[in-house]
Design an enzyme around this catalytic site. Structure first.
Site, PDB file in Angstrom:
ATOM      1  N   ARG A 199       2.075  40.381   0.130  1.00 50.96           N
ATOM      2  CA  ARG A 199       1.646  40.550   1.531  1.00 50.96           C
ATOM      3  C   ARG A 199       2.627  41.390   2.353  1.00 50.96           C
ATOM      4  NH1 ARG A 199      -2.411  36.640   3.055  1.00 50.96           N
ATOM      5  NH2 ARG A 199      -3.859  36.795   1.305  1.00 50.96           N
ATOM      6  N   ARG A 252       0.097  41.788   8.418  1.00 51.20           N
ATOM      7  CA  ARG A 252       0.284  41.439   9.826  1.00 51.20           C
ATOM      8  C   ARG A 252       1.710  41.333  10.309  1.00 51.20           C
ATOM      9  NH1 ARG A 252      -3.752  36.545   9.912  1.00 51.20           N
ATOM     10  NH2 ARG A 252      -2.751  36.396   7.878  1.00 51.20           N
ATOM     11  N   ARG A 266      -5.335  48.220  12.507  1.00 51.96           N
ATOM     12  CA  ARG A 266      -6.421  47.274  12.240  1.00 51.96           C
ATOM     13  C   ARG A 266      -7.145  46.809  13.509  1.00 51.96           C
ATOM     14  NH1 ARG A 266      -7.017  43.279   9.080  1.00 51.96           N
ATOM     15  NH2 ARG A 266      -8.835  43.140  10.385  1.00 51.96           N
ATOM     16  N   ASP A 299      -8.182  43.321  -1.139  1.00 52.88           N
ATOM     17  CA  ASP A 299      -8.259  41.864  -1.114  1.00 52.88           C
ATOM     18  C   ASP A 299      -8.948  41.407  -2.396  1.00 52.88           C
ATOM     19  OD1 ASP A 299      -7.737  39.510   0.923  1.00 52.88           O
ATOM     20  OD2 ASP A 299      -9.542  39.042  -0.210  1.00 52.88           O
ATOM     21  N   TYR A 303     -13.501  30.136  -4.047  1.00 50.02           N
ATOM     22  CA  TYR A 303     -14.078  30.672  -2.798  1.00 50.02           C
ATOM     23  C   TYR A 303     -15.603  30.716  -2.879  1.00 50.02           C
ATOM     24  CZ  TYR A 303      -9.583  31.966  -0.821  1.00 50.02           C
ATOM     25  OH  TYR A 303      -8.319  31.915  -0.278  1.00 50.02           O
TER      26      TYR A 303
HETATM   27  O1  CP3 Z   1       0.463  43.271   0.944  1.00 51.24           O
HETATM   28  C1  CP3 Z   1      -0.299  42.796   0.058  1.00 51.24           C
HETATM   29  O2  CP3 Z   1      -0.001  41.810  -0.620  1.00 51.24           O
HETATM   30  C2  CP3 Z   1      -1.557  43.584  -0.271  1.00 51.24           C
HETATM   31  C3  CP3 Z   1      -2.766  43.137   0.104  1.00 51.24           C
HETATM   32  C4  CP3 Z   1      -3.364  41.782  -0.186  1.00 51.24           C
HETATM   33  C5  CP3 Z   1      -4.204  41.158   0.763  1.00 51.24           C
HETATM   34  N1  CP3 Z   1      -4.765  40.062   0.185  1.00 51.24           N
HETATM   35  C6  CP3 Z   1      -4.436  41.667   2.121  1.00 51.24           C
HETATM   36  C7  CP3 Z   1      -4.870  40.711   3.146  1.00 51.24           C
HETATM   37  C8  CP3 Z   1      -3.381  41.002  -1.342  1.00 51.24           C
HETATM   38  C9  CP3 Z   1      -2.627  41.192  -2.631  1.00 51.24           C
HETATM   39  C10 CP3 Z   1      -4.287  39.930  -1.093  1.00 51.24           C
HETATM   40  C11 CP3 Z   1      -4.655  38.935  -2.089  1.00 51.24           C
HETATM   41  C12 CP3 Z   1      -5.328  37.720  -1.648  1.00 51.24           C
HETATM   42  N2  CP3 Z   1      -6.351  37.576  -0.764  1.00 51.24           N
HETATM   43  C13 CP3 Z   1      -5.069  36.453  -2.189  1.00 51.24           C
HETATM   44  C14 CP3 Z   1      -4.048  36.184  -3.249  1.00 51.24           C
HETATM   45  C15 CP3 Z   1      -2.688  36.173  -2.683  1.00 51.24           C
HETATM   46  C16 CP3 Z   1      -2.263  34.893  -2.053  1.00 51.24           C
HETATM   47  O3  CP3 Z   1      -1.979  34.916  -0.843  1.00 51.24           O
HETATM   48  O4  CP3 Z   1      -2.206  33.872  -2.745  1.00 51.24           O
HETATM   49  C17 CP3 Z   1      -5.932  35.530  -1.578  1.00 51.24           C
HETATM   50  C18 CP3 Z   1      -5.958  34.047  -1.826  1.00 51.24           C
HETATM   51  C19 CP3 Z   1      -6.749  36.259  -0.685  1.00 51.24           C
HETATM   52  C20 CP3 Z   1      -7.834  35.742   0.190  1.00 51.24           C
HETATM   53  C21 CP3 Z   1      -7.440  35.930   1.603  1.00 51.24           C
HETATM   54  N3  CP3 Z   1      -7.580  37.125   2.266  1.00 51.24           N
HETATM   55  C22 CP3 Z   1      -6.803  35.021   2.481  1.00 51.24           C
HETATM   56  C23 CP3 Z   1      -6.468  33.583   2.162  1.00 51.24           C
HETATM   57  C24 CP3 Z   1      -6.561  35.707   3.683  1.00 51.24           C
HETATM   58  C25 CP3 Z   1      -5.798  35.213   4.905  1.00 51.24           C
HETATM   59  C26 CP3 Z   1      -6.676  34.849   6.037  1.00 51.24           C
HETATM   60  C27 CP3 Z   1      -5.852  34.783   7.326  1.00 51.24           C
HETATM   61  O5  CP3 Z   1      -6.171  35.558   8.240  1.00 51.24           O
HETATM   62  O6  CP3 Z   1      -4.911  33.989   7.403  1.00 51.24           O
HETATM   63  C28 CP3 Z   1      -7.050  37.015   3.527  1.00 51.24           C
HETATM   64  C29 CP3 Z   1      -6.991  38.089   4.524  1.00 51.24           C
HETATM   65  C30 CP3 Z   1      -5.989  39.145   4.238  1.00 51.24           C
HETATM   66  N4  CP3 Z   1      -5.823  39.750   3.028  1.00 51.24           N
HETATM   67  C31 CP3 Z   1      -5.126  39.730   5.179  1.00 51.24           C
HETATM   68  C32 CP3 Z   1      -4.423  40.738   4.502  1.00 51.24           C
HETATM   69  C33 CP3 Z   1      -3.426  41.697   5.084  1.00 51.24           C
HETATM   70  C34 CP3 Z   1      -5.039  39.384   6.656  1.00 51.24           C
HETATM   71  C35 CP3 Z   1      -6.116  40.110   7.340  1.00 51.24           C
HETATM   72  C36 CP3 Z   1      -5.787  40.487   8.748  1.00 51.24           C
HETATM   73  O7  CP3 Z   1      -4.900  41.311   8.966  1.00 51.24           O
HETATM   74  O8  CP3 Z   1      -6.468  39.963   9.629  1.00 51.24           O
END
Ligand code: CP3
Length: 358
Positions: A42, A46, A55, A91, A166
């Site tokens: 991540r 954010r 974004r 994602d 999911y």
């Molecule tokens: O920097 C990175 O790691 C690259 C991008 C990345 C994202 N998601 C971007 C993202 C990666 C590798 C993921 C993988 C992902 N997505 C996982 C596995 C990693 C982990 O955390 O265990 C999972 C479980 C997801 C599903 C998911 N997508 C979740 C639980 C969330 C968070 C929701 C929240 O807002 O709290 C997301 C959204 C997400 N994926 C964001 C990002 C940057 C946030 C979106 C935003 O900016 O609003």
């Protein structure tokens, strides 16, 4: 004019995407490195004001499907922190949306599905993924690899179990009760669903590797909620299928989950060169549980990025010392960067890893 020098091919400068000698790829293969490579799960997201600005008017999944944005967002943390790798901005649910599922990512919640997948008829809504479904991903990766030069790009996918959770729950879940009920109540449907998800994840990884990604990570974020027996019976062979999709390409494969201390040996056996370890176990112990032959990745507690500088410095030193006892070490956090993290602290961690305090 000086006489032209005949430079042997092997001594020419690296071409874009030539990352075989990068710290990340060398450490993943267990080869010696001048400095421990470091990147953060991540890191693109954010915690960066430049990310939030981009974004502001775009949904998460729209951003993931727009090559201009994907390229810029992926590069932002590499530029700012000097990490040894980029993680592809995407994602785990992108390939599911690409095959036609009605799915969105709600801010502060995560992936949400209007109609959960719980019956055999529901499986029809989940066709196999082909490269044509994700041509934008190929384009984004191709552009990134050219822009990154010698810095490796890490591609990724969600593991079948985490994706299935999911899809079956319809969104994030604390107890994964519908998922476990289906796994045990209808193992045949469970296996068919996970086989389809393994095809989708494996293809998603392969698309990224074919476009030039230098390593991949399979995220089984929620596997830690499973017993060892259930992991072996219902989950591992599907993850192994997804990982096997890129075995022939020779890129290092990282396998990561959270709370998986009891599963590390089983997860290592799914077929990977690197095992990701969360912050609950010392790396040295994680390496031992994985069987002793794997490079480890991890595992600074992301909450310690909020601690006083001296505490953080000591914690980084402890992670490096423990990692040094494994066959190879890629420095990372034990899970993703928290959104309220001060990005300056991440830059400081990169500096500390690259020039550890003696
Ligand atoms: O920097 C990175 O790691 C690259 C991008 C990345 C994202 N998601 C971007 C993202 C990666 C590798 C993921 C993988 C992902 N997505 C996982 C596995 C990693 C982990 O955390 O265990 C999972 C479980 C997801 C599903 C998911 N997508 C979740 C639980 C969330 C968070 C929701 C929240 O807002 O709290 C997301 C959204 C997400 N994926 C964001 C990002 C940057 C946030 C979106 C935003 O900016 O609003």
């Amino acid at each position: 004019m000086p006489a032209a020098i005949d430079v042997p091919q092997s001594l020419t400068l690296p071409t874009p995407g030539d990352t075989a000698d990068s710290r990340l790829v060398r450490a993943a293969r267990g080869l010696p490195v001048d400095r421990t490579p470091v990147w953060f799960m991540r890191q693109a997201g954010r915690s960066l004001p430049e990310y939030r600005a981009l974004r502001a008017d775009v949904t998460m999944l729209e951003a993931c499907r727009t090559p201009d944005l994907v390229t810029e967002i992926t590069l932002q943390p590499v530029r700012r922190h000097g990490t040894d790798a980029a993680i592809f901005f995407s994602d785990i649910v992108v390939p599911l949306q690409a095959v036609g599922l009605d799915i969105e990512i709600r801010p502060g919640v995560g992936p949400v599905l209007t109609d959960p997948i719980r019956t055999r008829a529901d499986l029809d809504r989940l066709p196999e993924l082909t490269a044509e479904h994700v041509e934008d991903i190929t384009e984004s990766v191709t552009r990134l690899v050219a822009a990154l030069g010698g810095t490796p790009l890490i591609g990724f996918a969600g593991a079948p179990f985490t994706l299935a959770s999911y899809l079956i729950e319809g969104g994030p879940s604390r107890n994964h009760e519908q998922t476990k009920a289906l796994m045990h109540g209808d193992p045949e449907l469970w296996n068919d669903l996970c086989a389809r998800l393994a095809q989708i994840s494996g293809t998603f990884l392969k698309v990224q590797v074919d476009a030039g990604a230098s390593a991949v990570q399979l995220f089984d974020s929620w596997a830690g909620c499973l017993s060892h027996a259930d992991y072996l019976t219902y989950v591992r062979n599907h993850s192994a299928k997804a990982l096997a999709a890129v075995k022939g390409s020779g890129v290092p494969r990282i396998h990561f989950g959270v709370g998986t201390g009891e599963l590390l040996g089983a997860m290592a056996g799914a077929g990977c060169e690197v095992i990701g370890i969360d912050f609950r176990l010392p790396l040295q112990e994680g390496a031992r549980r994985a069987g002793g032959g794997h490079t480890v990745q991890g595992n600074l507690d992301p909450a310690l990025l909020f601690a006083p500088a001296s505490v953080l410095e000591r914690a980084v030193g402890d992670v490096l010392a423990s990692g040094a006892k494994a066959p190879g070490h890629i420095f990372n956090l034990g899970h993703g960067v928290l959104p309220t993290t001060d990005p300056g602290v991440l830059t400081r961690v990169v500096e500390l890893v690259h020039s550890p305090v003696e």
